[in-house]
Structures are given as structure tokens and as C-alpha cells.
Design an enzyme around this catalytic site. Structure first.
Site, PDB file in Angstrom:
ATOM      1  N   ARG A  75     -17.994 -34.703 -19.355  1.00 44.58           N
ATOM      2  CA  ARG A  75     -18.723 -35.493 -20.372  1.00 44.58           C
ATOM      3  C   ARG A  75     -19.927 -34.655 -20.817  1.00 44.58           C
ATOM      4  O   ARG A  75     -20.760 -34.276 -20.009  1.00 44.58           O
ATOM      5  CB  ARG A  75     -19.176 -36.844 -19.822  1.00 44.58           C
ATOM      6  CG  ARG A  75     -18.021 -37.807 -19.668  1.00 44.58           C
ATOM      7  CD  ARG A  75     -18.496 -39.226 -19.483  1.00 44.58           C
ATOM      8  NE  ARG A  75     -18.800 -39.880 -20.738  1.00 44.58           N
ATOM      9  CZ  ARG A  75     -19.411 -41.069 -20.814  1.00 44.58           C
ATOM     10  NH1 ARG A  75     -19.797 -41.685 -19.721  1.00 44.58           N
ATOM     11  NH2 ARG A  75     -19.632 -41.639 -21.980  1.00 44.58           N
ATOM     12  N   GLN A 181     -20.355 -52.195 -21.671  1.00 42.27           N
ATOM     13  CA  GLN A 181     -21.147 -51.978 -20.444  1.00 42.27           C
ATOM     14  C   GLN A 181     -22.172 -53.094 -20.245  1.00 42.27           C
ATOM     15  O   GLN A 181     -22.552 -53.397 -19.118  1.00 42.27           O
ATOM     16  CB  GLN A 181     -21.883 -50.629 -20.516  1.00 42.27           C
ATOM     17  CG  GLN A 181     -21.006 -49.414 -20.377  1.00 42.27           C
ATOM     18  CD  GLN A 181     -20.604 -48.869 -21.723  1.00 42.27           C
ATOM     19  OE1 GLN A 181     -20.444 -49.609 -22.691  1.00 42.27           O
ATOM     20  NE2 GLN A 181     -20.407 -47.564 -21.813  1.00 42.27           N
ATOM     21  N   ASP A 222     -29.595 -40.538 -22.201  1.00 42.32           N
ATOM     22  CA  ASP A 222     -28.635 -39.558 -21.674  1.00 42.32           C
ATOM     23  C   ASP A 222     -29.168 -38.142 -21.807  1.00 42.32           C
ATOM     24  O   ASP A 222     -28.790 -37.248 -21.044  1.00 42.32           O
ATOM     25  CB  ASP A 222     -27.289 -39.698 -22.373  1.00 42.32           C
ATOM     26  CG  ASP A 222     -26.582 -40.930 -21.849  1.00 42.32           C
ATOM     27  OD1 ASP A 222     -26.875 -42.035 -22.339  1.00 42.32           O
ATOM     28  OD2 ASP A 222     -25.790 -40.798 -20.894  1.00 42.32           O
TER      29      ASP A 222
END
Ligand code: MRU
Length: 346
Positions: A75, A181, A222
Site C-alpha cells: 500500500r 471503516q 496517512d
């Protein structure tokens, strides 16, 4: 690790035996959340060290490097993944000793990353809770709780700490399409902590902000560029825009390991694009909600420009604008602390 794809229907713990299995688990989002995938990748490298049949350290390092390459590619947006892998590799390269010694060292460093993550989360919780007032209603995006880290949580960790301090908080949980999520994971966690919440679909956030029903917006990160642009779960940008337009403070909560000073601004952050089927079906493995043959786009993250961010909460304190100056300062403090800790243990 917990198979996060199965929650909230089932809490299933699976065991992984190889670095390839760990890479697949990250790719398929069995484990997800920036710090959690960093910690998982560290253990993936420890598995690779265990798998290696190398007799010489040079062969051992080449096995380790190729495993790190595979894990890194699983990822691309969350910088914690590369950060954790580089840290384990750096420690191993700096060491001397037999291949067996190196194996132990790699595992120890992976474990250290995991242990530190818990402490870092608790510290972010303490710093961030000071921003929360009794009676606040908070919009929270994606999942940033214990599931997204090793334990406690980043943005959700702040909410947990405020709740534990006795502050009455109410959370509006963005469901976070397409992988849900929010409704699957954040709601599941909040239920266990006894924190009151209601789920909203992502497109309702503007309504609640505009009608004055929200006091704060919280999310994780992130990757944070040197100028304070924040890459986070898709939908964060729209949420921050609506909050900014209504004068509601926007906080990103992230460890300093999510700050990437090598990228001067957010437009340089690589955005992962995932399988369109995640959009064409309402849930993973769910029923299709689009006509046969329909096409879709599925960027997994977006970048919120620094002008929309009120402050960034880290384990070493709350960073306010100007971010280009203050993020490098907080990074320097972290590096100094790590150096001092290391020299103390030597
Ligand atoms: O695609 P995911 O579920 O891994 O995305 C997670 C997020 O965007 C989180 O907000 C981010 O990792 C910070 S959570 C600690």
C-alpha cells in the site's frame, strides 16, 4: 492479527507465517490504518528474516531487502509502512554479528516499533484531549482507533482520552464509503468504550456542520507533507472544506512517523487507487448497487490543504501553523528524543 474485513460481524484472529502473507494482508486490508500497517510490516520483515536460509550476512540482507520491497509496495500512501521497514533495515545494517544475531535483532526492532506505537498513541491522546470541551459533538472520519494502530488510537484515541477524563462527548461517525471503516469499525469500537455515537453517511456532514450541531472535526493522517497538507481517507477534504466554511476547528491526529519532510507539499503524495468493485458494491462481498457494466473510480485517499487544518496533534505536542516551520521543529524534537533514548540504553 484481527481480520478487519470480518468486523463487526465476527472478531476473527488469523495467524500469518510468511512475509508474503503479511503483504497480502496489508493489500487486502485484513490489517489497515497507517500505524497498524507500519507495525505489521515490521513483523513481516521479522518473518522474512526467519524464512531466509542465508548463511552469510550479505545473502541475508539481500533476502531482507527483497522482502522489504514487496511489503513496501503493498500500500503506497501511508508513509508509516516505508518508515517502519526502513527503520528495521537501518538497525540491522548497523549491527554486527552472526545471521542468527541479526534475526533476533530484526524481531526486536519490529517489537520495539509496536511497543512504542502504544506509548505514542497514549501521548497523542493526552495532548489532543486538551482541545476537547465537555459537551462537544465531534465528526470523526474513517477508523483511527485501536484497530488502526497497535493500541489506543490517534483521533479516536483523543476522543477516548477525553471520555476517560470525564468529558461528555458525542461522536457523529462518518460511515466512510466505500469500505465503511466508520460504520463497521469505529462504531464497533465506540460501542465497546461506552462512548455515545450516531452514524451518518458521509454526505450528511455538511448539514450537521452548517446547522451548528458540531464543535470539532477529527481525523487521522496517512502522510503529512512538509507544508502540513494532509493525505487521509477519501472524503477528508470535503469534510474539512465544510468545517472550514462553518468556522469549525479541524484537527488531524497523527504520530510524527506520519510526517514526510521529503515531500514539500501534498500534491506530491502518491494516491492509491483501488478496485472499482469496492464502489460498485455497497460492501465488500456485498450486492452490486450499479448497473451491469458500470465503471467506477476509487481513489482511497485525498489531500486536505494546510489552510483547512487548524492544528496537527502529535505525540510531542500540538503543531499549529505555520506548518512548514513547526513540523520540521517537531520532527527534530522526536529525532533528538530517540537519539537520547538510544544512547541511554547503550
Ligand atoms: O484505507 P485505510 O482504512 O487504511 O485508511 C485509514 C485512514 O485513512 C486513517 O484515517 C489513517 O490511516 C490514520 S488512522 C490511525
Amino acid at each position: 492479527m484481527i481480520d478487519q474485513r470480518r468486523l463487526p460481524a465476527a472478531l476473527e484472529v488469523i495467524t500469518l507465517h510468511t512475509h508474503m502473507e503479511v503483504a497480502e494482508a496489508i493489500l487486502n486490508m485484513i490489517v489497515r490504518g497507517a500505524p497498524a500497517i507500519g507495525a505489521a510490516a515490521g513483523f513481516g520483515l521479522a518473518l522474512a528474516a526467519n524464512e531466509s536460509r542465508a548463511q552469510s550476512s550479505s545473502r541475508f540482507f539481500s533476502d531482507l531487502e527483497s522482502a522489504a520491497k514487496i511489503l513496501k509496495a503493498s500500500r503506497p500512501t501511508a508513509v508509516n509502512l516505508a518508515w517502519a521497514l526502513d527503520r528495521v533495515l537501518r538497525v540491522a545494517h548497523a549491527a554486527t554479528g552472526s545471521v542468527e544475531d541479526l534475526r533476533v535483532l530484526v524481531l526486536d526492532e519490529a517489537q520495539r516499533i509496536a511497543d512504542e506505537d502504544v506509548a505514542v498513541n497514549k501521548r497523542m491522546g493526552e495532548h489532543g484531549a486538551a482541545l476537547i470541551d465537555d459537551g462537544d459533538t465531534i465528526i470523526h472520519h474513517c477508523n483511527t482507533g485501536a484497530l488502526a494502530v497497535v493500541d489506543w488510537g490517534t483521533a479516536l484515541g483523543v476522543i477516548r482520552t477525553a471520555h476517560e477524563q470525564g468529558k461528555r462527548v458525542h461522536v457523529l461517525v462518518d460511515e466512510t464509503r466505500p469500505r465503511l471503516q466508520g460504520s463497521r469499525l469505529t462504531a464497533w469500537e465506540l460501542g465497546q468504550y461506552g462512548i455515545p455515537y450516531e452514524i451518518i453517511s458521509d454526505n450528511m456532514a455538511g448539514y450537521f456542520l452548517r446547522t451548528g450541531q458540531v464543535q470539532k472535526v477529527l481525523f487521522g493522517a496517512d502522510r503529512i507533507a512538509a507544508n502540513g497538507d494532509v493525505a487521509n481517507k477519501i472524503g477528508t477534504y470535503m469534510l474539512a472544506l465544510a468545517a472550514h466554511d462553518n468556522g469549525v476547528p479541524v484537527y488531524s491526529v497523527a504520530p510524527t512517523s506520519s510526517i514526510d519532510l521529503t515531500l514539500s507539499e501534498g500534491s506530491l503524495i502518491f494516491i492509491e487507487e483501488r478496485d472499482p468493485d469496492e464502489v460498485l458494491a455497497i460492501q465488500f462481498h456485498g450486492e452490486r448497487v450499479a448497473p451491469e457494466g458500470a465503471k467506477a473510480r476509487n481513489p482511497a485517499f485525498d489531500v486536505t490543504p494546510n489552510r483547512l487544518i487548524t492544528a496537527i496533534v502529535t505525540e510531542n505536542g500540538i503543531v499549529k501553523p505555520p506548518f512548514d516551520v513547526n513540523l520540521s521543529k517537531i520532527k527534530r524534537i522526536t529525532i533528538k528524543q530517540q537519539y537520547q533514548k538510544k544512547t541511554k540504553t547503550l
